[in-house]
Design an enzyme around this catalytic site. Structure first.
Site, PDB file in Angstrom:
ATOM      1  N   HIS A 205       0.803  -1.230   0.000  1.00 51.43           N
ATOM      2  CA  HIS A 205       0.000   0.000   0.000  1.00 51.43           C
ATOM      3  C   HIS A 205       0.832   1.275   0.000  1.00 51.43           C
ATOM      4  O   HIS A 205       0.282   2.360  -0.070  1.00 51.43           O
ATOM      5  CB  HIS A 205      -0.932   0.027   1.214  1.00 51.43           C
ATOM      6  CG  HIS A 205      -0.211   0.293   2.501  1.00 51.43           C
ATOM      7  ND1 HIS A 205       0.459  -0.680   3.170  1.00 51.43           N
ATOM      8  CD2 HIS A 205      -0.015   1.430   3.195  1.00 51.43           C
ATOM      9  CE1 HIS A 205       1.030  -0.150   4.241  1.00 51.43           C
ATOM     10  NE2 HIS A 205       0.766   1.132   4.277  1.00 51.43           N
TER      11      HIS A 205
HETATM   12  C1  UD1 Z   1      -2.134   5.171   6.065  1.00 52.84           C
HETATM   13  C2  UD1 Z   1      -0.808   5.640   6.657  1.00 52.84           C
HETATM   14  C3  UD1 Z   1       0.245   4.550   6.495  1.00 52.84           C
HETATM   15  C4  UD1 Z   1      -0.252   3.241   7.061  1.00 52.84           C
HETATM   16  C5  UD1 Z   1      -1.564   2.877   6.388  1.00 52.84           C
HETATM   17  C6  UD1 Z   1      -2.118   1.579   6.903  1.00 52.84           C
HETATM   18  C7  UD1 Z   1      -0.433   8.062   6.483  1.00 52.84           C
HETATM   19  C8  UD1 Z   1       0.369   9.107   5.803  1.00 52.84           C
HETATM   20  N1  UD1 Z   1      -0.298   6.831   5.984  1.00 52.84           N
HETATM   21  O1  UD1 Z   1      -1.947   5.063   4.679  1.00 52.84           O
HETATM   22  O2  UD1 Z   1       1.402   4.943   7.192  1.00 52.84           O
HETATM   23  O3  UD1 Z   1       0.710   2.242   6.818  1.00 52.84           O
HETATM   24  O4  UD1 Z   1      -2.500   3.934   6.639  1.00 52.84           O
HETATM   25  O5  UD1 Z   1      -3.273   1.220   6.276  1.00 52.84           O
HETATM   26  O6  UD1 Z   1      -1.127   8.339   7.425  1.00 52.84           O
HETATM   27  N2  UD1 Z   1      -9.436   4.420   2.394  1.00 52.84           N
HETATM   28  C9  UD1 Z   1     -10.639   3.737   2.333  1.00 52.84           C
HETATM   29  N3  UD1 Z   1     -11.134   3.216   3.483  1.00 52.84           N
HETATM   30  C10 UD1 Z   1     -10.514   3.336   4.680  1.00 52.84           C
HETATM   31  C11 UD1 Z   1      -9.284   4.007   4.721  1.00 52.84           C
HETATM   32  C12 UD1 Z   1      -8.757   4.543   3.580  1.00 52.84           C
HETATM   33  O7  UD1 Z   1     -11.232   3.605   1.277  1.00 52.84           O
HETATM   34  O8  UD1 Z   1     -11.058   2.857   5.695  1.00 52.84           O
HETATM   35  C13 UD1 Z   1      -8.892   5.042   1.192  1.00 52.84           C
HETATM   36  C14 UD1 Z   1      -8.826   6.558   1.375  1.00 52.84           C
HETATM   37  O9  UD1 Z   1     -10.026   7.183   1.089  1.00 52.84           O
HETATM   38  C15 UD1 Z   1      -7.715   6.932   0.439  1.00 52.84           C
HETATM   39  C16 UD1 Z   1      -6.785   5.732   0.522  1.00 52.84           C
HETATM   40  O10 UD1 Z   1      -7.558   4.648   1.016  1.00 52.84           O
HETATM   41  O11 UD1 Z   1      -8.181   7.049  -0.876  1.00 52.84           O
HETATM   42  C17 UD1 Z   1      -5.609   6.034   1.410  1.00 52.84           C
HETATM   43  O12 UD1 Z   1      -6.000   6.288   2.778  1.00 52.84           O
HETATM   44  P1  UD1 Z   1      -5.102   7.238   3.741  1.00 52.84           P
HETATM   45  O13 UD1 Z   1      -5.649   7.256   5.099  1.00 52.84           O
HETATM   46  O14 UD1 Z   1      -4.863   8.531   3.077  1.00 52.84           O
HETATM   47  O15 UD1 Z   1      -3.689   6.571   3.818  1.00 52.84           O
HETATM   48  P2  UD1 Z   1      -3.199   5.051   3.676  1.00 52.84           P
HETATM   49  O16 UD1 Z   1      -2.621   4.875   2.348  1.00 52.84           O
HETATM   50  O17 UD1 Z   1      -4.239   4.090   4.160  1.00 52.84           O
END
Ligand code: UD1
Length: 365
Positions: A205
Site C-alpha cells: 500500500h
Molecule cells: C495510512 C498511513 C500509512 C499506514 C496505512 C495503513 C499516512 C500518511 N499513511 O496510509 O502509514 O501504513 O494507513 O493502512 O497516514 N481508504 C478507504 N477506506 C478506509 C481508509 C482509507 O477507502 O477505511 C482510502 C482513502 O479514502 C484513500 C486511501 O484509502 O483514498 C488512502 O487512505 P489514507 O488514510 O490517506 O492513507 P493510507 O494509504 O491508508
C-alpha cells in the site's frame, strides 16, 4: 485531576494503542479515546476495535480521506476544538500516520504535553510521508517511547534530551502475544484453501509502490514469478485497489481478496511460509512470529528486524523480489533472536512512565 487523551486514526494505530488503553483502564487512569476517522471502513477500523477488544472511541472525529494537507488540516481543526473543551493533561499518539502528527502538533501548540509510542524509527527517506510524520512528532513530544535500540540512537543524534526517551519495547507485539492463540484457532488459511506453512502472504500500500505504474508492474511481475513456486494470498488495501484497476494489472496466480481483520491476518501470517510486504508493522510481526519476510522497499526504519529478525529487503524490482523470495524460501540468512522487550509487556512499561510523570506533574501543580 489529570486526564489522558489517547489518539488513534488509522489501521496500524489500533493494535499499538489497544494494550495501552487496556492497561490505563485496568489501573484506573482517567483517560478518553479519540478516533480521528482517518480510516473509516468497517474492514479497516470497526472490526479491529471488536477483535482487539478495544472500547468504542469516546470521541469520533469522522475525518475520512483526502490529500495529505486536507486530511491533516481537518484533523487539526477538529482536535483543537476537542482539546480546548476537555483540556487533557497529556495526549498520547502512536506510530507515524497523518493523525499522529496532526494531533501532536495541535497539542504542542496548546502547550499540552505529548507522548509518542514507537518513537525514533527512521528510514532516512524523506520521500515517505511517514518519515516526515515520525521526525516532526518526535520533536514535538515530551515523552518518547522507543520500541527497538535504533530509536534511542536516532533521537539522541537529533538532539532529543536523553531524559525524555524511554525504551519500553513494542506495544504492537503486546497485541500479537495477547491474540495469537485465538487467531490460530480460527484456522483462517482453510477459508482460502491453503495449507499451513505452504503459502505466501502479500500486502502492498505504500504510495511509492502503488502510485507509480512502472513500479507496480515490476512488483506484479515479481509476485507472479514467486507464485509459480508457492501460492500467494493478497488482501488488497483500499488505496491499492484503485491503481490495480486503473493500470489493468493482473497478479498471475495470486489470490486477491479484500482487507482482512486483525485475527484472520494474524493467523494467516503465523502459518505463512513467507510474507512479502511494504508495511512497517508486518516486518516486526513476522520477526516476532519467526516467519521469513521480504520487505518490498529499499530501506526500513526497523533495522532490528534485519540484523536480528527474519526480514530482508527485496526492493520493488521484479528481479530483486524474486531473488529475495528465493533466498527467504531456502531459509538462508534467517537468524532469529527475539528483539529485547518484545515480550508482551511494553504497554505496561509505557503506562508506568506515564503514571509516574502524571503524579510528578500533580505534585508540581
Ligand atoms: C495510512 C498511513 C500509512 C499506514 C496505512 C495503513 C499516512 C500518511 N499513511 O496510509 O502509514 O501504513 O494507513 O493502512 O497516514 N481508504 C478507504 N477506506 C478506509 C481508509 C482509507 O477507502 O477505511 C482510502 C482513502 O479514502 C484513500 C486511501 O484509502 O483514498 C488512502 O487512505 P489514507 O488514510 O490517506 O492513507 P493510507 O494509504 O491508508
Amino acid at each position: 485531576m489529570s486526564l489522558v487523551c489517547n489518539v488513534v486514526g488509522a489501521r496500524p494505530n489500533f493494535m499499538k494503542m489497544a494494550p495501552v488503553v487496556k492497561e490505563m483502564r485496568r489501573r484506573g487512569v482517567n483517560q478518553f479515546l479519540v478516533h480521528t476517522g482517518q480510516h473509516y471502513d468497517r474492514q479497516m477500523s470497526a472490526l479491529f476495535f471488536e477483535e482487539l477488544e478495544l472500547p468504542a472511541p469516546d470521541v469520533y472525529l469522522g475525518i475520512g480521506g483526502g490529500s495529505h494537507a486536507e486530511q491533516t488540516a481537518r484533523i487539526m481543526i477538529a482536535f483543537e476544538t476537542l482539546c480546548l473543551e476537555r483540556r487533557p493533561s497529556l495526549v498520547v499518539v502512536g506510530g507515524d500516520v497523518n493523525s499522529t502528527l496532526a494531533c501532536a502538533l495541535v497539542a504542542a501548540k496548546l502547550q499540552i504535553p505529548v507522548a509518542h509510542l514507537e518513537a525514533g524509527l527512521r528510514s532516512f527517506d524523506r520521500s515517505m510521508p511517514e518519515e516526515v510524520n515520525r521526525v516532526l512528532t518526535d520533536h514535538l513530544a515530551d515523552l518518547l517511547f522507543t520500541s527497538e535500540p535504533s530509536g534511542k540512537e536516532n533521537l539522541l543524534r537529533e538532539g532529543v534530551p536523553r531524559e525524555r526517551i524511554f525504551f519500553v519495547g513494542n506495544c504492537m507485539i503486546d497485541s500479537l502475544r495477547a491474540h495469537i492463540e485465538r487467531a490460530l484457532l480460527r484456522r483462517p488459511w482453510e477459508r482460502f484453501k491453503l495449507n499451513p506453512c505452504a503459502y505466501g502472504l502479500v500486502t502492498l500500500h505504500r504510495p511509492s509502490n502503488v502510485d507509480n505504474e512502472d513500479i507496480l508492474r515490476q512488483i506484479s511481475a515479481g509476485l507472479e514469478e514467486v507464485s509459480k513456486t508457492i501460492p500467494l494470498l493478497f488482501p488488497v488495501h483500499p488505496r491499492t485497489r484503485k491503481p490495480i484497476k486503473q493500470f489493468n494489472l493482473g497478479f498471475g496466480g495470486t489470490l486477491m481478496v479484500g482487507p482482512l481483520g486483525y485475527l484472520d491476518f494474524l493467523g494467516l501470517m503465523a502459518k505463512a511460509r513467507l510474507v512479502l510486504t511494504d508495511s512497517g508493522g508486518i516486518q516486526e510481526e513476522t520477526t516476532a512470529l519467526g516467519v521469513p519476510c521480504v520487505t518490498l522497499r529499499d530501506n526500513t526504519e526497523r533495522p532490528v528486524t534485519l540484523y536480528q529478525g527474519t526480514n530482508r529487503l527485496g526492493g520493488n524490482s521484479r528481479a530483486g523480489i524474486v531473488q529475495a523470495a528465493r533466498a527467504a524460501l531456502s531459509g538462508d540468512g534467517t537468524i532469529l533472536r527475539q528483539p529485547d522487550l518484545w515480550d508482551g509487556k511494553a504497554a505496561c512499561r509505557a503506562v508506568d512512565v506515564i503514571d509516574r510523570w502524571l503524579s510528578q506533574k500533580g505534585q508540581e501543580a
